[in-house]
Design an enzyme around this catalytic site. Structure first.
Site, PDB file in Angstrom:
ATOM      1  N   ARG A   1       0.840  -1.218   0.000  1.00 17.66           N
ATOM      2  CA  ARG A   1       0.000   0.000   0.000  1.00 17.66           C
ATOM      3  C   ARG A   1       0.866   1.256   0.000  1.00 17.66           C
ATOM      4  O   ARG A   1       0.583   2.222  -0.686  1.00 17.66           O
ATOM      5  CB  ARG A   1      -0.928   0.025   1.227  1.00 17.66           C
ATOM      6  CG  ARG A   1      -2.074  -0.964   1.133  1.00 17.66           C
ATOM      7  CD  ARG A   1      -3.117  -0.684   2.184  1.00 17.66           C
ATOM      8  NE  ARG A   1      -4.057   0.345   1.761  1.00 17.66           N
ATOM      9  CZ  ARG A   1      -4.882   0.990   2.583  1.00 17.66           C
ATOM     10  NH1 ARG A   1      -4.877   0.734   3.870  1.00 17.66           N
ATOM     11  NH2 ARG A   1      -5.705   1.895   2.122  1.00 17.66           N
TER      12      ARG A   1
ATOM     13  N   HIS B   1      -7.691   8.165  12.150  1.00 22.62           N
ATOM     14  CA  HIS B   1      -7.302   6.755  12.012  1.00 22.62           C
ATOM     15  C   HIS B   1      -5.804   6.559  11.823  1.00 22.62           C
ATOM     16  O   HIS B   1      -5.367   5.514  11.364  1.00 22.62           O
ATOM     17  CB  HIS B   1      -8.090   6.112  10.857  1.00 22.62           C
ATOM     18  CG  HIS B   1      -9.561   6.051  11.136  1.00 22.62           C
ATOM     19  ND1 HIS B   1     -10.508   5.829  10.165  1.00 22.62           N
ATOM     20  CD2 HIS B   1     -10.259   6.185  12.295  1.00 22.62           C
ATOM     21  CE1 HIS B   1     -11.725   5.840  10.713  1.00 22.62           C
ATOM     22  NE2 HIS B   1     -11.592   6.070  11.998  1.00 22.62           N
TER      23      HIS B   1
ATOM     24  N   CYS C   1      12.003  -1.946  16.104  1.00 22.26           N
ATOM     25  CA  CYS C   1      12.241  -0.643  16.731  1.00 22.26           C
ATOM     26  C   CYS C   1      13.755  -0.420  16.873  1.00 22.26           C
ATOM     27  O   CYS C   1      14.474  -1.312  17.334  1.00 22.26           O
ATOM     28  CB  CYS C   1      11.564  -0.636  18.109  1.00 22.26           C
ATOM     29  SG  CYS C   1      11.829   0.857  19.050  1.00 22.26           S
TER      30      CYS C   1
ATOM     31  N   GLY D   1     -16.621  12.460   0.588  1.00 23.40           N
ATOM     32  CA  GLY D   1     -16.117  11.123   0.240  1.00 23.40           C
ATOM     33  C   GLY D   1     -16.063  10.125   1.370  1.00 23.40           C
ATOM     34  O   GLY D   1     -15.121   9.348   1.462  1.00 23.40           O
ATOM     35  N   THR D   2     -17.080  10.142   2.211  1.00 21.44           N
ATOM     36  CA  THR D   2     -17.138   9.096   3.243  1.00 21.44           C
ATOM     37  C   THR D   2     -18.482   8.386   3.178  1.00 21.44           C
ATOM     38  O   THR D   2     -19.513   9.016   2.956  1.00 21.44           O
ATOM     39  CB  THR D   2     -16.853   9.636   4.663  1.00 21.44           C
ATOM     40  OG1 THR D   2     -16.981   8.553   5.593  1.00 21.44           O
ATOM     41  CG2 THR D   2     -17.771  10.751   5.085  1.00 21.44           C
TER      42      THR D   2
HETATM   43  P1  NAD Z   1     -15.457   3.996   2.406  1.00 21.45           P
HETATM   44  O1  NAD Z   1     -14.675   3.149   1.468  1.00 21.45           O
HETATM   45  O2  NAD Z   1     -16.367   3.318   3.363  1.00 21.45           O
HETATM   46  O3  NAD Z   1     -16.364   5.032   1.554  1.00 21.45           O
HETATM   47  C1  NAD Z   1     -15.860   5.797   0.513  1.00 21.45           C
HETATM   48  C2  NAD Z   1     -16.920   6.779   0.084  1.00 21.45           C
HETATM   49  O4  NAD Z   1     -16.372   7.629  -0.904  1.00 21.45           O
HETATM   50  C3  NAD Z   1     -18.188   6.151  -0.514  1.00 21.45           C
HETATM   51  O5  NAD Z   1     -19.323   6.745   0.073  1.00 21.45           O
HETATM   52  C4  NAD Z   1     -18.091   6.500  -2.002  1.00 21.45           C
HETATM   53  O6  NAD Z   1     -19.356   6.690  -2.594  1.00 21.45           O
HETATM   54  C5  NAD Z   1     -17.327   7.788  -1.950  1.00 21.45           C
HETATM   55  N1  NAD Z   1     -16.548   8.085  -3.159  1.00 21.45           N
HETATM   56  C6  NAD Z   1     -15.886   7.245  -3.986  1.00 21.45           C
HETATM   57  N2  NAD Z   1     -15.237   7.923  -4.951  1.00 21.45           N
HETATM   58  C7  NAD Z   1     -15.489   9.237  -4.722  1.00 21.45           C
HETATM   59  C8  NAD Z   1     -15.088  10.439  -5.355  1.00 21.45           C
HETATM   60  N3  NAD Z   1     -14.280  10.438  -6.430  1.00 21.45           N
HETATM   61  N4  NAD Z   1     -15.537  11.602  -4.859  1.00 21.45           N
HETATM   62  C9  NAD Z   1     -16.363  11.645  -3.768  1.00 21.45           C
HETATM   63  N5  NAD Z   1     -16.765  10.536  -3.131  1.00 21.45           N
HETATM   64  C10 NAD Z   1     -16.333   9.343  -3.582  1.00 21.45           C
HETATM   65  O7  NAD Z   1     -14.427   4.916   3.153  1.00 21.45           O
HETATM   66  P2  NAD Z   1     -14.579   5.793   4.476  1.00 21.45           P
HETATM   67  O8  NAD Z   1     -15.953   6.301   4.620  1.00 21.45           O
HETATM   68  O9  NAD Z   1     -13.433   6.724   4.476  1.00 21.45           O
HETATM   69  O10 NAD Z   1     -14.348   4.802   5.707  1.00 21.45           O
HETATM   70  C11 NAD Z   1     -13.558   3.693   5.747  1.00 21.45           C
HETATM   71  C12 NAD Z   1     -12.133   3.740   6.200  1.00 21.45           C
HETATM   72  O11 NAD Z   1     -11.366   3.819   5.044  1.00 21.45           O
HETATM   73  C13 NAD Z   1     -11.572   4.822   7.008  1.00 21.45           C
HETATM   74  O12 NAD Z   1     -11.254   4.293   8.241  1.00 21.45           O
HETATM   75  C14 NAD Z   1     -10.220   5.161   6.340  1.00 21.45           C
HETATM   76  O13 NAD Z   1      -9.201   5.133   7.301  1.00 21.45           O
HETATM   77  C15 NAD Z   1     -10.019   4.061   5.387  1.00 21.45           C
HETATM   78  N6  NAD Z   1      -9.327   4.245   4.097  1.00 21.45           N
HETATM   79  C16 NAD Z   1      -8.464   5.268   3.892  1.00 21.45           C
HETATM   80  C17 NAD Z   1      -7.867   5.413   2.653  1.00 21.45           C
HETATM   81  C18 NAD Z   1      -6.902   6.542   2.454  1.00 21.45           C
HETATM   82  O14 NAD Z   1      -6.189   6.932   3.386  1.00 21.45           O
HETATM   83  N7  NAD Z   1      -6.874   7.112   1.279  1.00 21.45           N
HETATM   84  C19 NAD Z   1      -8.165   4.536   1.615  1.00 21.45           C
HETATM   85  C20 NAD Z   1      -9.061   3.481   1.875  1.00 21.45           C
HETATM   86  C21 NAD Z   1      -9.630   3.356   3.128  1.00 21.45           C
END
Ligand code: NAD
Length: 244
Positions: free
Chosen positions: A73, A122, A150, A189-190
């Site tokens: 990742r 997170h 470590c 985007g959540t």
């Molecule tokens: P999630 O995967 O549950 O939801 C993602 C959301 O983003 C969805 O509602 C989707 O419809 C929306 N989405 C997708 N593409 C989009 C775009 N281009 N523009 C706007 N919205 C868009 O993720 P979440 O709600 O963040 O929760 C899950 C967990 O995911 C968190 O704990 C986080 O730590 C982790 N996570 C983080 C990353 C990162 O750091 N980039 C990546 C994956 C997961």
């Protein structure tokens, strides 16, 4: 997917008029930077069991496997650059006197875009935490050895991210809770399926903040928002900045 100009205009009006703004972001904000989300059709959990790589139990069972997954990742994250949504959120921080960004993301892209007042609920993939001495260190480079050790006590290191079943840092929760008492609250985007993160939107609603959501589809939070902008976060932010 272009959002109607009238809706963008409404969002700009709310944001410009706000003396205080908090933003809650999730994986969707980094999707246009090439980082997959968790729960979409092409999301990370499609091919990987979260219990294996995102729980302490999974880690203790096979730390080498979990670290190899995180290293893969990191190699992907390393290539990613902030997109117009990250940059737009940093722009808002420069415009609105009282500003807090609460992110669930661990990818550091908000910092890379110039955001400063960030609560990383997170954790951050670019930090490690020692299981023995609990020291948190910023990673200088992607570990070569799996699992890494470590430098101080030779204990086993883990990624400094919050896994399922783990508590959030109470100081982060307190600060994020305080940041819910604002004029406007922007959700980007959540999916709103992960708690307690999603609870901050409800908390802001209780404080009578005006809630704006940006997402490609309806989320668990859509029913409580005042304004919904359906579109890709980067593209919607380009429209917002064009209308500023
Ligand atoms: P999630 O995967 O549950 O939801 C993602 C959301 O983003 C969805 O509602 C989707 O419809 C929306 N989405 C997708 N593409 C989009 C775009 N281009 N523009 C706007 N919205 C868009 O993720 P979440 O709600 O963040 O929760 C899950 C967990 O995911 C968190 O704990 C986080 O730590 C982790 N996570 C983080 C990353 C990162 O750091 N980039 C990546 C994956 C997961």
């Amino acid at each position: 997917m272009t959002v109607a100009r009238s809706l963008v205009g409404q969002a700009v009006g709310v944001l410009k008029g706000a003396k205080s703004l908090s933003v809650l972001t999730g994986a969707g904000v980094s999707k246009e930077s090439g980082i997959p989300t968790f729960r979409d059709a092409d999301g990370i959990w499609k091919d990987m069991d979260p219990l294996k790589v995102a729980t302490l139990e999974g880690f203790m069972k096979d730390p080498k496997f979990v670290w190899e997954w995180y290293i893969a990742r990191m190699n992907k994250f390393k290539e990613a650059k902030p997109n117009p949504a990250h940059k737009g959120i940093a722009f808002l921080e420069g415009k609105i006197p009282q500003f807090t960004l609460i992110t669930q993301n661990i990818d550091n892209l908000h910092h890379d875009a110039g955001s400063r007042h960030v609560i990383e609920l997170h954790g951050n993939i670019w930090r490690t935490r020692c299981l023995k001495c609990h020291e948190v260190e910023r990673m200088e480079s992607i570990p070569q050895k799996s699992p890494p050790q470590c430098q101080k006590c030779q204990g086993m290191l883990r990624p400094d991210v919050v896994w399922f079943g783990e508590a959030l840092d109470p100081d982060h929760v307190r600060r994020a809770g305080e940041a819910c008492d604002v004029d406007a609250f922007l959700i980007v985007g959540t999916s709103g399926q992960v708690w307690p993160a999603a609870g901050f939107a409800h908390e802001a609603k209780r404080h009578r903040a005006y809630l704006v959501e940006i997402n490609t589809q309806e989320s668990e939070l859509s029913s409580i928002v005042d304004l919904s902008l359906l579109g890709r976060a980067g593209e919607v932010f380009e429209q917002i900045l064009a209308g500023w």
